[in-house]
Design an enzyme around this catalytic site. Sequence first.
Site, mmCIF file in Angstrom:
data_model
loop_
_atom_site.group_PDB
_atom_site.id
_atom_site.type_symbol
_atom_site.label_atom_id
_atom_site.label_comp_id
_atom_site.label_asym_id
_atom_site.label_seq_id
_atom_site.Cartn_x
_atom_site.Cartn_y
_atom_site.Cartn_z
ATOM 1 N N ASP A 15 63.867 10.902 -2.256
ATOM 2 C CA ASP A 15 63.190 10.270 -3.396
ATOM 3 C C ASP A 15 63.802 10.656 -4.742
ATOM 4 O OD1 ASP A 15 61.445 9.039 -1.680
ATOM 5 O OD2 ASP A 15 59.887 10.563 -1.880
ATOM 6 N N LEU A 34 65.085 4.049 8.525
ATOM 7 C CA LEU A 34 66.546 3.974 8.622
ATOM 8 C C LEU A 34 67.223 4.535 7.371
ATOM 9 C CD1 LEU A 34 65.457 2.130 10.854
ATOM 10 C CD2 LEU A 34 67.310 0.567 10.386
ATOM 11 N N GLN A 35 66.621 4.319 6.210
ATOM 12 C CA GLN A 35 67.242 4.756 4.960
ATOM 13 C C GLN A 35 67.267 6.274 4.802
ATOM 14 O OE1 GLN A 35 64.556 3.344 1.566
ATOM 15 N NE2 GLN A 35 63.335 2.878 3.369
#
Lengths: 412, 412
Positions: free
Chosen positions: A145, A298-299
């Site tokens: 993040d 997935l990221q």
Amino acid sequence: MSTLKGACIIGQSGGPSSVINCSAYGVIKTALEDPNITKVYGAYHGIKGVLGGQLMIMDEEDPAELERMLYTPSSALGSCRYKIADPDDDETDYKRILEVFQQYNVRYFFYNGGNDSMDTCEKISRYMAKVGYECRVIGVPKTIDNDLMGTDHCPGFGSAAKYIATTFMEVLRDAHVYDTGMICVVECMGRNAGWLTAASALAGLHHEGPDLIYLPESDFEMDKFVADVSGRFSKTGDCIVAVSEGIHYADGTFVADAKTSENDGFGHAQLGGLASMLASILKEKTGAKVRGIELSLLQRCAAHLASGTDIQEAFQAGKAAVEAALAGHTGKMVGFECDRSNGGYVCNTKLVDLNKVANFEKKYPKMWINAEGNHVTQGFIDYCLPLIQGETGMVKVNGLPRFAQFRREFVK
Amino acid sequence: MSTLKGACIIGQSGGPSSVINCSAYGVIKTALEDPNITKVYGAYHGIKGVLGGQLMIMDEEDPAELERMLYTPSSALGSCRYKIADPDDDETDYKRILEVFQQYNVRYFFYNGGNDSMDTCEKISRYMAKVGYECRVIGVPKTIDNDLMGTDHCPGFGSAAKYIATTFMEVLRDAHVYDTGMICVVECMGRNAGWLTAASALAGLHHEGPDLIYLPESDFEMDKFVADVSGRFSKTGDCIVAVSEGIHYADGTFVADAKTSENDGFGHAQLGGLASMLASILKEKTGAKVRGIELSLLQRCAAHLASGTDIQEAFQAGKAAVEAALAGHTGKMVGFECDRSNGGYVCNTKLVDLNKVANFEKKYPKMWINAEGNHVTQGFIDYCLPLIQGETGMVKVNGLPRFAQFRREFVK
């Protein structure tokens, strides 16, 4: 500096990343090589492993498997989401941690995670100081993040950014393949901070980036969104849009709110399903062919596409944590300070007070959002581009990754 | 063999893949180098480009950009989904095609696609023979679905299989990171054939594959599915499941049917949203933490993770098509025949009659489904493993792919 001889514990916490194990490996390798560190323990599932006495003896692991941590996604030691009490309110957990520390003569504690993990780290550091047990506590940052204070960027972000930018390029090629046109909405992670969604803009370097980008740092207006997308679609016959899972209306309500059903251990709402919801709305309003894509886990786990720079920096962060602790520091987090002057990029580690990091969030800066509130500016590209450079050194066996496999020898 | 001098057209059709451009490049490069082929045209958006007279002059493109087609996903010439009439029913399109062929002296026509594209190819071949216009028509296979008859496997499948297997390994690591356990349902493409979903099993080579796999070749029973997943989850605390978008009940109804809302040009239902639907059902039945992931377009456009073998074979298929046409063949599709004896792998091209391919579908063989109907057998692993070997030679610029960019010089 005082020499302190004893064992160390490394734990991982919070949501995983592609390179969180690079940091853990930086800690483990540096600790294994230092004569003052007598034993290297891995806390199984973070602080829960400490509380439960589940400590993996990392000295017993095959060095070749340890090295594979550089190319292994997710937390190889296991993670947790455990909200530890404030030591001033409830000492139960801390007494148990102290007991374990004393039992194994743990004098170094490294915790690898995001905001909440730094909070855990800060509290343990404070408690140990209070009871006079000498233990050096250092936080090792991790979060895709990119929302930790006190550091230029966070290990894990660069790899997720590279994954997102690459995926946008590939999806754009696919979505533009027919002459009939299409609207494609791609949802990226980032509950409260738009860094990851903004990274989609890097694909624009090769003219294959999103047409529109919506971050949580701008209030979302559905009418404006539909007008933006329709306008673009009617002009070019295509539109590809990046949205953060955390976009919200001016009153703070998440756009995805209808889908919110679960909470994680820290009271954060779990978001999802936003892309398909927006795609349906756009279909209804424009009649276009639409597709909603959620990048989902997935990221944050696509280690095959990790950034070489991120891998190397994540390792450095772990190494610097051990070096700082050996040098006598405690109650700190390792951070990065970067020099991007004259188009260059130099990244060095530094130490930040844990209490300046824990429980804060670094938002994406408003100055890097365009006036329309639907794209990013060059400032962000200049900031982010160095972080995605270089490739992974992942070795494949039979055409597939071969991740670290541990023996998992626990203390008795 | 008769020497035939004239121009050629290469067109791409149907859903794209990571390597469809490798085949187109195989055609273009081989055609550009042959003195009998006077001009190489790219049909913009497949047969629609021929009908509309939109032919890109490939001779005018930069050879370096053409070479980048090896590492560029999706159809670089543009694709279409256009159902051409039967020439015995309606000659309109064929007359127009003939007109264009005559205008540009097109004597070679190569069409790069799946079942429907081979149907187009076969009809054009038949019509040209009927009207006595000498034009050699060769199909170049492409489909991630791997469902073409007359060939051991299809270019595009190996890369999608490699993407799916790698992604399962990475997602499994992520989904298993907490000690609280999780059920994860991952939806793969493959409307009527289970090849792609089965490829998830390759991840099991490193013990990181799905626990359960559901293909359209077995009838789906919801109660059995819930029991399978619950059983596994209560035993190990985790469960990762691969499902095909095309799973259906015994009466043929798609499980995802509630979500079916659109048709593509060929009358196929567009499926999607199945993973989250199944995840909700499992959450209700087990109370576990669940996540549904749809691999969506990513599985067919992730060129950064293409199989080196697939890239090379896809190129060969294109090259072989031109060589066959030059040698006098027409009405054929290039296929592969492979020898896997003694653990080896040799793949050669062959020619197959187009009318033995068009409109047929090669299903995943039942003998490669386990007795329980919820996993695959070793036979499939042995078949599929050679197809995912080797890596892409994709060159990155600024940490990101640099795909082919064409000038797009059209004929006047």
